[in-house]
Scaffold this active site. Structure first.
Site, mmCIF file in Angstrom:
data_model
loop_
_atom_site.group_PDB
_atom_site.id
_atom_site.type_symbol
_atom_site.label_atom_id
_atom_site.label_comp_id
_atom_site.label_asym_id
_atom_site.label_seq_id
_atom_site.Cartn_x
_atom_site.Cartn_y
_atom_site.Cartn_z
ATOM 1 N N ASP A 282 0.847 -1.195 0.000
ATOM 2 C CA ASP A 282 0.000 0.000 0.000
ATOM 3 C C ASP A 282 0.885 1.248 0.000
ATOM 4 O O ASP A 282 1.748 1.396 0.859
ATOM 5 C CB ASP A 282 -0.906 -0.004 1.239
ATOM 6 N N ASN B 60 -2.273 13.135 -4.984
ATOM 7 C CA ASN B 60 -3.353 13.603 -5.854
ATOM 8 C C ASN B 60 -3.852 14.982 -5.439
ATOM 9 O O ASN B 60 -4.100 15.841 -6.284
ATOM 10 C CB ASN B 60 -4.515 12.606 -5.829
ATOM 11 N N ASP C 189 -0.781 9.126 -10.771
ATOM 12 C CA ASP C 189 -0.680 8.048 -11.765
ATOM 13 C C ASP C 189 0.773 7.637 -11.985
ATOM 14 O O ASP C 189 1.082 6.442 -12.112
ATOM 15 C CB ASP C 189 -1.300 8.490 -13.092
ATOM 16 N N GLU D 18 -4.543 2.403 -4.445
ATOM 17 C CA GLU D 18 -3.091 2.452 -4.334
ATOM 18 C C GLU D 18 -2.545 1.166 -3.721
ATOM 19 O O GLU D 18 -1.456 1.146 -3.165
ATOM 20 C CB GLU D 18 -2.662 3.659 -3.487
#
Length: 785
Positions: free
Chosen positions: A234, A242, A251, A277
């Site tokens: 993770d 973001n 991304d 993620e």
């Protein structure tokens, strides 16, 4: 020839996959077509027998028919394209040899043979799997016609040649046209299959494909198979990428992490992105690289990946496949390990702790609240009715976290229709006037006390919701006390939850609270932190308990992401108020409540509302698990904090020695100013007033929209600081470097930790301090008492 069939270069592996896929699809088609052609052959033989008087060797026909039948029956059992091609070649050769025998002595052999030559060539054309089979099959087929061709006259031979030319050229078009169509279809099918199984951003498998492939891998394992482990990865603080830098940066981070996992993972590893993620890797363990070493090397490699403001980090949970494991159980253990890695401060690797006693981070396994309440004790009494609805009670447990036991049950009003089905809340509460709401509130208290009777679990209290308008009504405290005694309970067993509304004056509530306390009731304020509940109202009422709104669990510092629940709980504890957190739905929230020293917790994770007063048995285990997670995380974080703060303590101690020996401040403190977390370094006089020296460090940046602005015009910052912990703690331990905080710096506007040391310089007390930027996400916080 190949360039005319394939639109682009074809790898041999792709061509082999295509031929094997074609074999699967063409087995049934070839079986039916070739079986029907045997029937045609039989009709040919019967027509020859009936229409031509010249006899022929019948045994040849039967032998050929048996051979053809055996070849057709072998088609479903073919496993390779070579086997399928051999059957096709043998079939057309036998068919042609049998036809040569049948046309002898007919008087017009060309007329008998031409349909067979044309039909067999054309019908077989689409059935050949490969061009090679097509060429070999047709060559041998026409070789088999030579005994017949040699008996033809020149005129017949010319006619035969024309028909062969027409049939063969048409067969070429049929075969390569159909072959090209099948190949196009195969590529499209492969592309769609790949798209359906692949995460479009990272190129690894998606969740569905991974679960299918992992299940198949587990099913196919044998006793000799190598050990298998699952890594649950993770990305830490991914949302901040973001939010601060845009989804493009997020991304890129996802793609970089996926590429790192693919590059490091051994052959045969199943890698997938199964969440926003989150990645998983199911891999065989290598003898030369145990999974512990691999997981740590993967974590370190990911930590080298750049992100806009630093480096990407990831938390990793690891579980080994055990006997009897399913994909779900393996994922659950790895997820639990990942959860502990994140709780320990992130950028960690954690390993499974064995079979889970309860599901982690999931409440879906808990049974939902029952839709029927026929078994309520209150049904043995006259029912209370409201708007053609029967009033019933449901109960949700409240659990003491430090004691790990049931501390109370909250009574919740529900309504049943005549079929004993629960009605929607809008049917029960919608469109009521204030007077009607108060009347329903009183009925609710009667209903709950009837339902509980003397069956309240030992050591538990009954939590009753009460509207402020009902609460302040003169004399209601005596009415309610009478109802409680009639139900076989004591007023000390009742906690009155004062609901959050705007229709009551705080002074009236405070006076009413005193009357209820005189009767023995305990007072709680519900939904503190939502809408009209405020600190002024709380301090006037001075409740025994406060139920924090569930949203406060998720409140965090906007820069560091640190939860604020602990600070709020500390404030309430200092006011002698017991803290209840409601709305606990995940293990993360329960762990946060334990870590924040919350007294009582309530929520779906610990028990859903139901008609039963007896709570489920999983809650104590969940609470115990949360304490285990907190203890491990605390130990890990303290180790991380000590290793992070130690270089600054040592550097400040060295700088203090230099200052005592007469080295100027700028020279003595230069090394500290260059360290990455250093916001500023300063020196104070004996009372904390005179600032002897002040300089900005490597982590300093102009404050954004800060109250004090960017006041850097003077060389030093004035003020008085002897009341701050960093000052008096250092004075008490003169000569030793100490730390205090975190605190909000009024100079740099940063959440910081201050490392300080008190010295004697020229018979005057001097305090050296370095302000460290502690708002960066991921930095470990010191443990408070």
């Amino acid at each position: 020839m190949w360039s005319s069939v394939f639109p682009s270069p074809v790898a041999p592996i792709e061509r082999k996959r295509f031929h094997l896929r074609s074999l699967e699809l063409q087995r049934p088609l070839s079986f039916v077509t070739m079986a029907l052609s045997i029937g045609t052959y039989a009709l040919f033989a019967v027509a020859r027998l009936l229409l031509v008087d010249v006899r022929y060797p019948f045994w040849v026909t039967m032998l050929a028919a048996i051979g053809l039948v055996l070849l057709v029956l072998a088609i479903p059992r073919t496993r390779t394209t070579a086997e399928f091609g051999f059957i096709g070649v043998a079939y057309v050769v036998i068919m042609q040899c049998a036809a040569n025998t049948l046309v002898r002595g007919t008087g017009a052999p060309l007329a008998w043979m031409l349909p067979a030559v044309v039909a067999i060539t054309l019908c077989a054309a689409p059935l050949w799997l490969t061009p090679r089979h097509f060429v070999v099959g047709n060559v041998l087929y026409y070789v088999a016609t030579l005994p017949f061709v040699l008996t033809l006259s020149p005129e017949q031979l010319a006619i035969f040649g024309v028909w062969v030319t027409i049939s063969l050229s048409t067969a070429v078009v049929f075969h390569f046209g159909f072959y090209h169509f099948r190949f196009r279809h195969f590529r499209l099918e492969e592309e769609l299959t790949t798209l359906a199984a692949t995460d479009p951003l990272t190129g690894v498998q998606n969740r569905r494909a991974f679960l299918d492939a992992a299940a198949q891998t587990i099913e196919q394992r044998t006793a000799d198979s190598p050990p298998v482990a699952l890594l649950f990865v993770d990305i830490d603080q991914f949302k901040s990428i973001n939010d601060q830098f845009g989804h493009g940066a997020g991304d890129k981070a996802l793609m970089n992490v996926a590429q790192t996992i693919v590059a490091l993972a051994p052959a045969g590893t199943l890698i997938a992105r199964i969440g926003g993620e989150e990645f998983v890797a199911l891999m065989p363990e290598q003898a030369d690289c145990p999974i512990e070493r691999f997981a740590e090397s993967l974590r370190a490699e990911i930590a080298r990946l750049p992100r806009p403001e630093g480096f990407v980090t990831a938390s990793i949970g690891v579980a080994r496949l055990a006997h009897g494991d399913t994909v779900a159980s393996l994922l659950e253990r790895a997820d639990e390990a990942l959860f502990r890695a994140k709780q320990a401060g992130r950028n960690q690797v954690a390993f499974e702790r064995g079979v889970l006693r309860v599901p982690v981070r999931n409440t879906a396994s808990d049974a939902p609240a029952p839709l029927r309440a026929r078994d309520l004790a209150s049904h043995a009494m006259p029912h209370l009715r409201w708007r053609n609805v029967t009033l019933v009670s449901h109960f949700q447990p409240l659990w003491s976290l430090p004691r790990e036991q049931l501390i109370g049950v909250e009574a919740l009003l529900r309504g049943e229709d005549d079929d004993h089905q629960l009605v929607a809340p809008v049917v029960l509460f919608g469109g009521l006037t204030p007077d009607e709401l108060m009347a329903l509130d009183v009925l609710a208290h009667q209903c709950h006390l009837r339902s509980v009777g003397a069956q309240l679990p030992e050591g538990a209290r009954l939590f009753l919701n009460v509207l402020p308008s009902t609460f302040v009504r003169p004399g209601y405290e005596l009415e309610l006390a009478s109802l409680v005694h009639d139900a076989g309970l004591d007023t000390g067993d009742i906690v009155l939850e004062l609901l959050e509304t705007d229709d009551a004056d705080p002074n009236e509530l405070s006076l009413a609270a005193n009357r209820y306390r005189d009767c023995g009731f305990l007072i709680a304020v519900d939904d503190f932190g939502a809408r009209y509940s405020n600190l002024d109202r709380l301090l006037r009422i001075q409740p025994d308990l406060v139920k924090l709104d569930g949203e406060l669990i998720r409140a965090r510092n906007r820069r560091s992401g640190r939860p604020l629940l602990r600070d709020l709980v500390t404030l309430l504890h200092q006011a002698d108020i017991v803290v209840v957190v409601e709305g606990v739905e995940t293990t993360e929230e329960l762990v946060l409540a334990v870590e924040a020293k919350v007294d009582i917790a309530q929520g779906y994770l610990l028990g859903r509302p139901s008609a039963s007063l007896a709570p489920g048995g999983a809650a104590p285990t969940r609470i115990d698990h949360a304490f285990d997670v907190v203890a491990l995380a605390r130990s890990t974080r303290m180790g991380q904090f000590d290793s992070t703060i130690r270089p600054y303590l040592d550097a400040l101690t060295d700088a203090g020695r230099q200052v005592e020996s007469g080295v100027p401040y700028p020279v003595s403190l230069a090394a500290l100013l260059a360290r990455p977390l250093c916001l500023r370094v300063f020196a104070l006089g004996p009372t904390g007033r005179a600032t002897l020296f002040e300089a900005r460090g490597a982590a300093d940046a102009p404050p954004v929209n800060h109250l004090y602005g960017d006041k850097r015009t003077s060389a030093v910052v004035s003020g008085r600081w002897d009341h701050r912990a960093f000052f008096w703690k250092a004075v008490r331990q003169r000569g030793s470097a100490v730390y205090s905080g975190p605190m909000l710096s009024p100079i740099t506007s940063n959440l910081c930790i201050i490392v300080s040391i008190a010295l004697r310089v020229n018979d005057m007390q001097v305090l050296l301090a370095v302000e460290l930027d502690w708002a960066t996400p991921g930095l470990p916080w010191p443990e408070a008492a």
